[in-house]
Scaffold this motif. Structure first.
Motif, PDB file in Angstrom:
ATOM      1  N   ILE A 259      -2.456  -0.785 -11.296  1.00  0.00           N
ATOM      2  CA  ILE A 259      -1.243  -1.518 -11.678  1.00  0.00           C
ATOM      3  C   ILE A 259      -1.567  -2.982 -11.956  1.00  0.00           C
ATOM      4  N   ALA A 260      -2.360  -3.606 -11.077  1.00  0.00           N
ATOM      5  CA  ALA A 260      -2.729  -5.011 -11.278  1.00  0.00           C
ATOM      6  C   ALA A 260      -3.541  -5.185 -12.559  1.00  0.00           C
ATOM      7  N   SER A 261      -4.423  -4.227 -12.858  1.00  0.00           N
ATOM      8  CA  SER A 261      -5.237  -4.333 -14.071  1.00  0.00           C
ATOM      9  C   SER A 261      -4.377  -4.259 -15.331  1.00  0.00           C
ATOM     10  N   MET A 262      -3.229  -3.591 -15.241  1.00  0.00           N
ATOM     11  CA  MET A 262      -2.341  -3.507 -16.403  1.00  0.00           C
ATOM     12  C   MET A 262      -1.685  -4.847 -16.704  1.00  0.00           C
ATOM     13  N   TYR A 263      -1.362  -5.618 -15.654  1.00  0.00           N
ATOM     14  CA  TYR A 263      -0.878  -6.986 -15.892  1.00  0.00           C
ATOM     15  C   TYR A 263      -1.940  -7.786 -16.644  1.00  0.00           C
ATOM     16  N   ILE A 264      -3.174  -7.706 -16.156  1.00  0.00           N
ATOM     17  CA  ILE A 264      -4.271  -8.460 -16.776  1.00  0.00           C
ATOM     18  C   ILE A 264      -4.555  -7.941 -18.181  1.00  0.00           C
ATOM     19  N   GLY A 265      -4.524  -6.607 -18.342  1.00  0.00           N
ATOM     20  CA  GLY A 265      -4.823  -6.001 -19.636  1.00  0.00           C
ATOM     21  C   GLY A 265      -3.848  -6.402 -20.722  1.00  0.00           C
ATOM     22  N   ASN A 266      -2.560  -6.487 -20.394  1.00  0.00           N
ATOM     23  CA  ASN A 266      -1.571  -6.897 -21.387  1.00  0.00           C
ATOM     24  C   ASN A 266      -1.819  -8.319 -21.865  1.00  0.00           C
ATOM     25  N   ILE A 267      -2.172  -9.207 -20.927  1.00  0.00           N
ATOM     26  CA  ILE A 267      -2.497 -10.584 -21.314  1.00  0.00           C
ATOM     27  C   ILE A 267      -3.767 -10.603 -22.159  1.00  0.00           C
ATOM     28  N   ALA A 268      -4.766  -9.806 -21.739  1.00  0.00           N
ATOM     29  CA  ALA A 268      -6.026  -9.751 -22.476  1.00  0.00           C
ATOM     30  C   ALA A 268      -5.820  -9.265 -23.908  1.00  0.00           C
TER      31      ALA A 268
ATOM     32  N   GLU B  90     -11.893   3.569  -8.928  1.00  0.00           N
ATOM     33  CA  GLU B  90     -10.951   2.533  -9.371  1.00  0.00           C
ATOM     34  C   GLU B  90     -11.446   1.849 -10.638  1.00  0.00           C
ATOM     35  N   SER B  91     -12.761   1.646 -10.752  1.00  0.00           N
ATOM     36  CA  SER B  91     -13.317   1.003 -11.942  1.00  0.00           C
ATOM     37  C   SER B  91     -13.194   1.908 -13.165  1.00  0.00           C
ATOM     38  N   ALA B  92     -13.475   3.202 -12.989  1.00  0.00           N
ATOM     39  CA  ALA B  92     -13.375   4.153 -14.096  1.00  0.00           C
ATOM     40  C   ALA B  92     -11.942   4.241 -14.606  1.00  0.00           C
ATOM     41  N   LEU B  93     -10.984   4.303 -13.677  1.00  0.00           N
ATOM     42  CA  LEU B  93      -9.587   4.406 -14.091  1.00  0.00           C
ATOM     43  C   LEU B  93      -9.118   3.135 -14.777  1.00  0.00           C
ATOM     44  N   ILE B  94      -9.576   1.978 -14.295  1.00  0.00           N
ATOM     45  CA  ILE B  94      -9.228   0.698 -14.930  1.00  0.00           C
ATOM     46  C   ILE B  94      -9.758   0.660 -16.364  1.00  0.00           C
TER      47      ILE B  94
ATOM     48  N   LEU C 179       0.381  -5.255  -4.177  1.00  0.00           N
ATOM     49  CA  LEU C 179       0.031  -5.889  -5.450  1.00  0.00           C
ATOM     50  C   LEU C 179      -1.068  -6.930  -5.241  1.00  0.00           C
ATOM     51  N   GLY C 180      -0.986  -7.660  -4.129  1.00  0.00           N
ATOM     52  CA  GLY C 180      -2.047  -8.618  -3.825  1.00  0.00           C
ATOM     53  C   GLY C 180      -3.385  -7.931  -3.644  1.00  0.00           C
ATOM     54  N   GLN C 181      -3.361  -6.789  -2.953  1.00  0.00           N
ATOM     55  CA  GLN C 181      -4.580  -6.012  -2.775  1.00  0.00           C
ATOM     56  C   GLN C 181      -5.098  -5.507  -4.123  1.00  0.00           C
ATOM     57  N   GLY C 182      -4.154  -5.132  -4.991  1.00  0.00           N
ATOM     58  CA  GLY C 182      -4.535  -4.641  -6.312  1.00  0.00           C
ATOM     59  C   GLY C 182      -5.192  -5.719  -7.159  1.00  0.00           C
ATOM     60  N   PHE C 183      -4.666  -6.936  -7.114  1.00  0.00           N
ATOM     61  CA  PHE C 183      -5.266  -8.025  -7.884  1.00  0.00           C
ATOM     62  C   PHE C 183      -6.647  -8.384  -7.340  1.00  0.00           C
ATOM     63  N   ALA C 184      -6.838  -8.223  -6.040  1.00  0.00           N
ATOM     64  CA  ALA C 184      -8.169  -8.460  -5.478  1.00  0.00           C
ATOM     65  C   ALA C 184      -9.187  -7.486  -6.078  1.00  0.00           C
ATOM     66  N   VAL C 185      -8.743  -6.242  -6.330  1.00  0.00           N
ATOM     67  CA  VAL C 185      -9.616  -5.244  -6.962  1.00  0.00           C
ATOM     68  C   VAL C 185      -9.790  -5.544  -8.451  1.00  0.00           C
TER      69      VAL C 185
ATOM     70  N   PRO D 273      -5.150   2.919  -1.756  1.00  0.00           N
ATOM     71  CA  PRO D 273      -4.401   1.817  -2.382  1.00  0.00           C
ATOM     72  C   PRO D 273      -5.235   1.025  -3.371  1.00  0.00           C
ATOM     73  N   GLU D 274      -6.552   0.991  -3.181  1.00  0.00           N
ATOM     74  CA  GLU D 274      -7.386   0.224  -4.113  1.00  0.00           C
ATOM     75  C   GLU D 274      -7.337   0.827  -5.517  1.00  0.00           C
ATOM     76  N   ILE D 275      -7.094   2.157  -5.611  1.00  0.00           N
ATOM     77  CA  ILE D 275      -6.993   2.797  -6.926  1.00  0.00           C
ATOM     78  C   ILE D 275      -5.591   2.591  -7.509  1.00  0.00           C
ATOM     79  N   ALA D 276      -4.555   2.924  -6.730  1.00  0.00           N
ATOM     80  CA  ALA D 276      -3.182   2.846  -7.232  1.00  0.00           C
ATOM     81  C   ALA D 276      -2.800   1.405  -7.580  1.00  0.00           C
ATOM     82  N   TRP D 277      -2.944   0.496  -6.617  1.00  0.00           N
ATOM     83  CA  TRP D 277      -2.545  -0.890  -6.856  1.00  0.00           C
ATOM     84  C   TRP D 277      -3.544  -1.613  -7.755  1.00  0.00           C
ATOM     85  N   GLY D 278      -4.813  -1.234  -7.688  1.00  0.00           N
ATOM     86  CA  GLY D 278      -5.804  -1.838  -8.582  1.00  0.00           C
ATOM     87  C   GLY D 278      -5.503  -1.529 -10.033  1.00  0.00           C
TER      88      GLY D 278
END
Length: 501
Positions: free
Chosen positions: A362-371, A61-65, A8-14, A355-360
């Motif tokens: 998941i981390a973007s979904m945390y940010i997206g919900n807040i956004a 990873e950017s396209a999927l985000i 998850l930490g790696q995902g938030f970095a992405v 992992p940069e795609i999978a965890w990235g």
């Protein structure tokens, strides 16, 4: 747990990379606008933006985000037209119209929009947390569901539907039967038999869901407005500065929790989708609180339940896609195609190999919900002001949105006549005090029910016993029976207590 936190930490970095963060915000905003347009919904939104994301040569990873932001942004935005215009943006927003639109009509549009935004945020965040902690485990359980188990799940959904809306169960069931009949129109995919087309070639492929929902909701609402205008009964809707309160949140906290759990677990099951999740959540909540609520007349629990469930389901549908490479819904099927387009193979090994795609994601979904919450709450007042448009101007606006929404997706002039005919039929049913929601849900569930029933019987060689052989099926049939029998038993028990007193 350490591996999860590390990933998850790696995902938030992405996800917190400035460019990816920008894509999350763009995706959420675009998804909200797409979801607010009747008929487009998340599937069409993601399908439209996929070739754009590919042509821009974005990293995978950017396209999927970006595409995932459009996905849950559209789920989020579908509530706007449902609440304000009584026209659902997609199938999962049908249940939102039942209590959201009555709230808007009595001058509580701001309260309804803000409550749905908060409920959607909680449901979406709950799903992402569950996906982070239990995703692979849930996916491995969901893949054990056989076609016969899905038949049992549909029976359970129909049991929830039996007392879903309206005070007349017979009319509710008749509405569901109409939906089932409409779902059977077209060529049978298994036998090639032409069913109920009446010699019309344009019906051979069946009736598109978009045509059904725009016809029965959008055009029927339009005809109703025109009728009121000519009869002199058209009244201006009052708009006040209502907003969700702390007391509202306390009243719906258990509703949101229950519905989020239901939405996530239904979403994890491949092929079910947010429409089933919102229907089951609404039906369950009405069973629990129906006697103490005003469901169908603007009850805040009736609004919070489907909103939290459909966003939790959107997160749940990501689980089998990421962990097993099996799409959980139509939209995740497009996301799965996007991964393959970028030469990425989804599945259990993706968390180790990419992992940069999978965890990235998941981390973007945390940010997206807040956004989504930050973007939408300040706009509640602006959305609510839409109702200040004089209704004699609102009628042509609904008509334009309906025709453009249908033609932009299906590109068939025949379907424009179809939505008009279904609109007249829907208006007549409203005059006869039928609720439209059971028709839409009967149409959606009917196709799932028929497809899985045929698969189950094909596997067993026509032996109907296969429908009762698994533990999952038996449990779901027991729950369905409980949904029907328990309210009758409680009602008789209450009458017995009253008579004894």
């Amino acid at each position: 747990m350490d591996a999860i936190l590390t990933g998850l930490g790696q995902g938030f970095a992405v996800a917190l990379d400035p460019f990816n963060l920008f894509l999350v915000l763009i995706g959420c905003f675009a998804g909200t606008l797409i979801g607010a347009l009747p008929g487009l919904g998340p599937i069409n939104g993601v399908a439209i933006l996929l070739p754009i994301a590919y042509s821009l040569k974005l990293p995978p990873e950017s396209a999927l985000i970006l595409l995932a932001g459009v996905y849950y942004g559209a789920e989020f935005g579908g509530r706007i037209s449902s609440i304000l215009l009584n026209v659902p943006g997609d199938a999962s927003a049908v249940m939102t119209t039942l209590d959201g639109n009555p709230m808007a009509r009595r001058g509580e549009a701001g309260r309804a929009l803000s409550l749905s935004a908060v409920a959607s945020f909680i449901g979406g965040t709950f799903a992402v947390v569950m996906m982070t902690l239990f995703g692979p485990l849930m996916a491995s359980y969901a893949v054990t569901f056989s076609p016969s188990d899905y038949v049992a799940l549909m029976v359970f959904a129909f049991a929830c539907l039996a007392s879903l809306v309206g005070s007349n169960p017979v009319k509710t069931l008749l509405g569901a039967v109409i939906g089932l009949m409409l779902a059977s129109v077209g060529i049978d995919a298994n036998t090639g038999v032409v069913r109920f087309t009446f010699g019309v070639p344009d019906l051979l492929a069946g009736i598109d869901f978009l045509v059904i929902v725009i016809g029965f909701f959008g055009m029927a609402e339009l005809i109703s407005l025109v009728e009121q205008q000519f009869s002199g009964k058209l009244k201006a809707l009052k708009i006040d500065k209502t907003f969700v309160s702390f007391r509202d949140m306390m009243d719906v906290k258990w509703t949101i929790l229950r519905s989020s759990i239901i939405g996530f677990f239904v979403g994890v099951l491949p092929g079910t989708g947010a429409s089933v999740a919102s229907a089951v959540a609404y039906g369950t909540e009405k069973r629990i609180n129906g006697a103490k609520g005003t469901f169908g007349d603007g009850d805040i629990r009736g609004l919070a339940a489907p909103e939290s469930a459909n966003n939790a389901s959107a997160g749940g549908a990501m689980v089998p896609m990421l962990t097993l490479g099996i799409p959980g819904s139509g939209t995740t099927a497009i996301l799965l195609g996007a991964l393959m387009l970028f030469s990425v193979t989804p599945g259990p090994m993706m968390f180790q190999t990419r992992p940069e795609i999978a965890w990235g994601l998941i981390a973007s979904m945390y940010i997206g919900n807040i956004a989504l919450l930050v973007i939408n709450l300040p706009l509640v007042g602006l959305f609510a002001r839409m109702l200040t448009i004089p209704q004699q101007y609102l009628s042509p606006l609904i008509a334009v949105m309906a025709f453009i929404g249908v033609y932009s997706v299906v590109s068939n002039p025949h379907d424009l006549f179809m939505i008009t005919a279904l609109g007249v039929f829907g208006w007549i049913l409203r005059k006869l005090d039928f609720s439209i929601a059971p028709i839409i849900l009967g149409f959606v569930l009917g196709r799932l029910f028929e497809d899985n029933l045929r698969r189950a019987l094909s596997i067993s060689g026509g032996d109907w016993g296969i429908l009762f052989q698994s533990v999952n099926s038996v449990m779901l049939y027991a729950l369905a029976a409980g949904m029907v029998i328990l309210p009758i038993w409680l009602s008789r028990r209450r009458r017995a207590v009253v008579n004894d007193e």
